[in-house]
Design an enzyme around this catalytic site. Structure first.
Site, PDB file in Angstrom:
ATOM      1  N   LYS A 113       3.258   9.845   1.120  1.00 20.54           N
ATOM      2  CA  LYS A 113       4.159   8.853   0.500  1.00 20.54           C
ATOM      3  C   LYS A 113       3.335   7.792  -0.216  1.00 20.54           C
ATOM      4  O   LYS A 113       3.629   7.456  -1.384  1.00 20.54           O
ATOM      5  CB  LYS A 113       5.005   8.185   1.577  1.00 20.54           C
ATOM      6  N   ASN A 114       2.282   7.315   0.438  1.00 19.87           N
ATOM      7  CA  ASN A 114       1.551   6.162  -0.101  1.00 19.87           C
ATOM      8  C   ASN A 114       0.561   6.527  -1.188  1.00 19.87           C
ATOM      9  O   ASN A 114       0.009   5.645  -1.849  1.00 19.87           O
ATOM     10  CB  ASN A 114       0.877   5.390   1.034  1.00 19.87           C
ATOM     11  N   CYS A 125      10.060  -8.749   4.569  1.00 17.42           N
ATOM     12  CA  CYS A 125       9.635  -7.487   5.175  1.00 17.42           C
ATOM     13  C   CYS A 125       9.491  -7.670   6.688  1.00 17.42           C
ATOM     14  O   CYS A 125       9.000  -8.684   7.151  1.00 17.42           O
ATOM     15  CB  CYS A 125       8.297  -7.086   4.560  1.00 17.42           C
ATOM     16  N   ARG A 165       3.913 -10.523   3.399  1.00 13.15           N
ATOM     17  CA  ARG A 165       3.289  -9.578   2.456  1.00 13.15           C
ATOM     18  C   ARG A 165       3.286 -10.176   1.050  1.00 13.15           C
ATOM     19  O   ARG A 165       4.053  -9.791   0.195  1.00 13.15           O
ATOM     20  CB  ARG A 165       4.019  -8.240   2.471  1.00 13.15           C
ATOM     21  N   ASP A 168      -0.472   1.750   9.911  1.00 10.13           N
ATOM     22  CA  ASP A 168       0.775   2.529   9.852  1.00 10.13           C
ATOM     23  C   ASP A 168       0.929   3.483  11.026  1.00 10.13           C
ATOM     24  O   ASP A 168       1.960   4.150  11.146  1.00 10.13           O
ATOM     25  CB  ASP A 168       0.842   3.333   8.542  1.00 10.13           C
ATOM     26  N   ARG A 198      12.906   6.833   4.947  1.00 10.77           N
ATOM     27  CA  ARG A 198      12.123   6.303   3.814  1.00 10.77           C
ATOM     28  C   ARG A 198      10.754   6.987   3.753  1.00 10.77           C
ATOM     29  O   ARG A 198      10.182   7.142   2.684  1.00 10.77           O
ATOM     30  CB  ARG A 198      11.924   4.789   3.971  1.00 10.77           C
TER      31      ARG A 198
HETATM   32  C1  EPZ Z   1       0.146  -0.356   1.647  1.00 15.08           C
HETATM   33  O1  EPZ Z   1       0.945  -1.515   1.539  1.00 15.08           O
HETATM   34  C2  EPZ Z   1       1.027   0.710   2.278  1.00 15.08           C
HETATM   35  N1  EPZ Z   1       2.177   0.960   1.421  1.00 15.08           N
HETATM   36  C3  EPZ Z   1       1.502   0.230   3.655  1.00 15.08           C
HETATM   37  O2  EPZ Z   1       2.253   1.293   4.241  1.00 15.08           O
HETATM   38  C4  EPZ Z   1       0.269  -0.044   4.516  1.00 15.08           C
HETATM   39  O3  EPZ Z   1       0.679  -0.545   5.764  1.00 15.08           O
HETATM   40  C5  EPZ Z   1      -0.642  -1.066   3.819  1.00 15.08           C
HETATM   41  O4  EPZ Z   1      -0.986  -0.599   2.499  1.00 15.08           O
HETATM   42  C6  EPZ Z   1      -1.942  -1.311   4.578  1.00 15.08           C
HETATM   43  O5  EPZ Z   1      -2.637  -0.105   4.708  1.00 15.08           O
HETATM   44  C7  EPZ Z   1       2.006   1.696   0.305  1.00 15.08           C
HETATM   45  O6  EPZ Z   1       0.911   2.132  -0.007  1.00 15.08           O
HETATM   46  C8  EPZ Z   1       3.235   1.961  -0.522  1.00 15.08           C
HETATM   47  P1  EPZ Z   1      -1.832  -4.309   1.404  1.00 15.08           P
HETATM   48  P2  EPZ Z   1       0.418  -2.795   0.690  1.00 15.08           P
HETATM   49  O7  EPZ Z   1      -1.654  -4.958   0.091  1.00 15.08           O
HETATM   50  O8  EPZ Z   1      -0.418  -2.332  -0.445  1.00 15.08           O
HETATM   51  C9  EPZ Z   1      -2.355  -8.839   2.591  1.00 15.08           C
HETATM   52  C10 EPZ Z   1       4.070   2.298   5.329  1.00 15.08           C
HETATM   53  O9  EPZ Z   1       4.524   2.174   6.475  1.00 15.08           O
HETATM   54  N2  EPZ Z   1      -2.162  -9.084   1.154  1.00 15.08           N
HETATM   55  O10 EPZ Z   1      -2.954  -3.346   1.576  1.00 15.08           O
HETATM   56  O11 EPZ Z   1       1.605  -3.643   0.384  1.00 15.08           O
HETATM   57  C11 EPZ Z   1      -1.112  -8.271   3.242  1.00 15.08           C
HETATM   58  O12 EPZ Z   1      -0.248  -9.312   3.625  1.00 15.08           O
HETATM   59  C12 EPZ Z   1       3.649   1.078   4.550  1.00 15.08           C
HETATM   60  O13 EPZ Z   1       3.899   3.400   4.737  1.00 15.08           O
HETATM   61  C13 EPZ Z   1      -2.365 -10.357   0.658  1.00 15.08           C
HETATM   62  O14 EPZ Z   1      -2.702 -11.287   1.381  1.00 15.08           O
HETATM   63  O15 EPZ Z   1      -0.492  -3.523   1.756  1.00 15.08           O
HETATM   64  C14 EPZ Z   1      -1.691  -7.524   4.414  1.00 15.08           C
HETATM   65  O16 EPZ Z   1      -1.945  -8.436   5.456  1.00 15.08           O
HETATM   66  C15 EPZ Z   1       3.899  -0.228   5.310  1.00 15.08           C
HETATM   67  N3  EPZ Z   1      -2.176 -10.568  -0.685  1.00 15.08           N
HETATM   68  C16 EPZ Z   1      -3.016  -6.976   3.878  1.00 15.08           C
HETATM   69  O17 EPZ Z   1      -3.338  -7.793   2.760  1.00 15.08           O
HETATM   70  C17 EPZ Z   1      -1.825  -9.559  -1.535  1.00 15.08           C
HETATM   71  O18 EPZ Z   1      -1.690  -9.801  -2.755  1.00 15.08           O
HETATM   72  C18 EPZ Z   1      -2.949  -5.524   3.419  1.00 15.08           C
HETATM   73  O19 EPZ Z   1      -1.857  -5.414   2.532  1.00 15.08           O
HETATM   74  C19 EPZ Z   1      -1.638  -8.266  -1.003  1.00 15.08           C
HETATM   75  C20 EPZ Z   1      -1.817  -8.053   0.344  1.00 15.08           C
END
Ligand code: EPZ
Length: 454
Positions: A23-24, A118, A123, A309, A401
């Site tokens: 998915k990701n 969320c 996020r 995840d 989802r």
């Molecule tokens: C991706 O989300 C995945 N989703 C998530 O999977 C996964 O949990 C996550 O990466 C971490 O591995 C998809 O790929 C569609 P991040 P993403 O930006 O990209 C902080 C699932 O269950 N952050 O890597 O949104 C954030 O708050 C989903 O399949 C900032 O501070 O996650 C988090 O603490 C859930 N500023 C950390 O970084 C930003 O601009 C990692 O978030 C962006 C993120």
């Protein structure tokens, strides 16, 4: 009407099951088709609700999208004329933010709703915006929408590290924007997840020049345009881990095919730590019942660490193992909505900061529980498989989802899961998160030179 699962626990899983595409990996790749001047054929795309939502988003702005039952998706975005992603679609799925980079890169402007609240924690998307600003885009917030403008993006040296490490979708947004910018971009603290590497592999097959994806420093040489491409999405390491944990928690004997075992090193380490025999070849896993399973201390971290995840699913397993275990989540420190529901099934869990302290119990007991997010719902299914009696899991739309035909896969291994509808009497309004409206404010992001204090 909302779907729910009725699960009769106590059946060991046995047999063979196959993993779907990731998915990701699929979602950012589908978003990036908006920046491709040609036909895109994607294979092994999982048939998920989130994929359908992304398809709807692409079609809503004029892309032609065909999904075939064999997991092939064909996209032709050459007739797209709009560069706006509406709130009603973005609020359903945070990954919609992945259209920001492609739209900006193609049209020189993009208007994407700020994602909604969320259940797994805070996020923000500040790192996405920092990266796009570094490439020369003017970023502002208007009425809950991110408006990014920049018709002449240029290469830059960008540090994408945030307070919880790298950003997966943020790295994808910057990769695609830098691909169509002028000159060379260096991304430091890039996310190293296999899904990001697959994203870069897809873009390179379409004519991009990306070097070092999958490591923390990635270099991109801008190109004028991207062309037709055919790409097979990598298998889903999170689904593979979830299925392996279903075998472990029911003390079964399951072989998992199409498993990306090279992307699961820390997951396999965790199984060994707990004492679960797991045999791995390059694309299969076999999990067999373990006589003694040991409590463990696990930490969810950015790749290659244990994936956040899978944190909820491991919590379900550790809840059934005698002794004291600890799970810490360094990526989403508040991602523990599933703990309270596991406690309703008899688990002994206490949350302390970004950790869960778990005292394993001999047997979980069936109970009516409610899913709060995608991976929490998977954890509740695992717990119900092991629990004594018949559990009801409400709001399984969360599960749909990210898992295709999940109950069918488990039932063909011997589980007893029935999908029914919840009926109107049990419908409880969605949590207030839905009503959160981003406040109307103007903020601007400026490009800072390395060393500036942000
Ligand atoms: C991706 O989300 C995945 N989703 C998530 O999977 C996964 O949990 C996550 O990466 C971490 O591995 C998809 O790929 C569609 P991040 P993403 O930006 O990209 C902080 C699932 O269950 N952050 O890597 O949104 C954030 O708050 C989903 O399949 C900032 O501070 O996650 C988090 O603490 C859930 N500023 C950390 O970084 C930003 O601009 C990692 O978030 C962006 C993120």
């Amino acid at each position: 009407m909302m779907d729910m699962f009725c699960v009769e626990g106590g059946h060991s899983l046995r047999g063979t099951v196959s993993v779907d595409g990731s998915k990701n990996a699929s979602l950012p790749i589908m978003a990036a088709t908006l920046a491709i001047d040609g036909e895109v054929i994607l294979e092994q795309v999982p048939q998920l609700q989130d994929v359908a939502t992304m398809q709807q988003l692409l079609q809503s702005i004029g892309a032609a999208v065909e999904q075939h039952t064999d997991g092939t998706i064909c996209v032709d975005a050459r007739d797209v004329r709009s560069s706006a992603a509406p709130y009603e679609l973005v609020r359903q799925m945070r990954a919609s933010v992945c259209v920001l980079g492609p739209l900006l890169a193609r049209f020189g402007t993009a208007r994407v709703s700020l994602p909604g609240g969320c259940n797994i924690g805070h996020r923000p998307i500040d790192l996405h915006l920092r990266g796009l600003a570094a490439l020369g885009a003017d970023i502002r917030l208007e009425a809950g929408y991110i408006v990014a403008e920049g018709s002449k993006l240029r290469g830059a040296d960008i540090d994408l590290c945030g307070p919880h490490g790298p950003t997966v979708t943020g790295t994808c947004n910057i990769l695609i924007a830098a691909t169509l910018a002028k000159g060379r971009t260096i991304i430091r603290a890039a996310a190293k997840e296999p899904e990001v590497e697959d994203f870069a592999r897809f873009l390179n097959a379409a004519g991009a020049k990306i070097f070092g994806a999958g490591t923390s420093i990635v270099e991109i040489d801008g190109v004028a345009q991207l062309h037709d491409v055919r790409h097979t999405v990598i298998p889903d390491r999170i689904e593979a881990t979830t299925l392996a944990l279903a075998a472990a928690i029911t003390h079964g004997d399951v072989t998992i095919l199409n498993a990306p075992t090279t992307h699961m090193t820390y997951v396999l380490n965790a199984f060994n730590l707990i004492g679960i025999p797991i045999e791995a070849t390059h694309d299969t896993l076999r999990i067999r019942a373990a006589s003694i399973q040991r409590p463990a201390r696990l930490t969810a971290e950015p790749y290659p660490g244990l994936p956040t995840d899978c944190q909820a699913q491991f919590m379900a397993l550790l809840s059934t193992i005698a002794g004291k275990s600890l799970i810490t989540d360094t990526v989403f420190p508040e991602r523990f909505m599933h703990a309270a529901e596991l406690v309703r099934m008899g688990a002994n869990i206490r949350i302390q900061g970004n950790s869960a302290i778990i005292h394993g119990v001999t047997r979980l007991s069936a109970a009516p529980v409610m899913a709060s997010d995608l991976r929490a719902s998977a954890a509740l299914v695992l717990a119900a498989l092991a629990a004594e009696g018949r559990s009801e899991i409400r709001r399984v739309y969360h599960l749909d989802r990210g898992y295709h035909a999940f109950e069918q896969k488990l039932n063909q291994l011997g589980a007893k899961i029935q999908r029914t509808n919840d009926g109107p009497q049990n419908v409880v309004p969605r949590p207030h998160l839905d009503s959160l409206q981003p406040e109307k404010q103007r903020i601007s992001y400026r490009h800072t030179e390395p060393g500036d204090h942000m």
